[in-house]
Design an enzyme around this catalytic site. Structure first.
Site, mmCIF file in Angstrom:
data_model
loop_
_atom_site.group_PDB
_atom_site.id
_atom_site.type_symbol
_atom_site.label_atom_id
_atom_site.label_comp_id
_atom_site.label_asym_id
_atom_site.label_seq_id
_atom_site.Cartn_x
_atom_site.Cartn_y
_atom_site.Cartn_z
ATOM 1 N N CYS A 34 0.733 -1.408 0.121
ATOM 2 C CA CYS A 34 -0.113 0.255 -0.066
ATOM 3 C C CYS A 34 0.876 1.627 -0.239
ATOM 4 O O CYS A 34 0.728 2.511 -0.243
ATOM 5 C CB CYS A 34 -0.621 -0.558 1.367
ATOM 6 N N CYS A 103 -1.329 -4.917 6.297
ATOM 7 C CA CYS A 103 -0.577 -3.644 7.539
ATOM 8 C C CYS A 103 -0.190 -3.925 8.100
ATOM 9 O O CYS A 103 0.757 -3.546 9.401
ATOM 10 C CB CYS A 103 -2.317 -3.190 7.534
#
Ligand code: FES
Length: 148
Positions: A34, A103
């Protein structure tokens, strides 16, 4: 997307946020998936992580996982800290939605990068877990959930 109460707690009130002025180990990594960034500061004495802070340009899941990860490694030796995987962190949080698992890798890798920094600065032999590692390339054999 459903987050557990524990994720929400660590997102709303993250522990160990900020910088450490007297840090002697710093690790900064980016999430290949990301583009988000994580920086970890540690004060390590005799191979024990005495204090730790993190700063992230990342999402809520990155904040929550980093908060828990810093709690888990604080007070541990560097060898013990390297055994704490993002999977363990996610378990502590009661799980994360599948699309947010990547994440959780940020904190784990930033911890590894900080310990690598400490070992290099102090001329220490690299712990086995870090041998051959020059920072994360995304292709190591660690038990990362999110590496593709
Ligand atoms: Fe980048 Fe979560 S979306 S760390």
């Amino acid at each position: 997307m459903i987050y557990t109460d524990k994720v929400m707690d660590h997102f709303m009130s993250p522990r160990n946020v900020g910088e450490l002025e007297n840090a002697n180990a710093v690790g900064e990594v980016g999430n290949a998936r990301c583009g988000d960034i994580m920086k970890i500061y540690m004060k390590i004495e005799n191979d024990v992580i005495k204090d730790i802070r993190f700063k992230t340009f990342g999402c809520g899941a990155a904040i929550a996982t980093s908060s828990v990860a810093t709690e888990l490694v604080k007070g541990k030796t560097i060898e013990e800290a390297l055994k704490i995987t993002n999977k363990a962190v996610v378990e502590q949080l009661g799980g994360l939605p599948k699309e947010k698992l990547h994440c959780s890798v940020l904190a784990e890798e930033a911890i590894q990068a900080a310990i690598l920094d400490y070992c290099e600065k102090n001329g220490k032999e690299l712990p086995e877990a870090l041998q051959g590692c020059g920072g994360c390339c995304g292709s190591c054999s660690h038990d990362h959930i999110a590496h593709e």
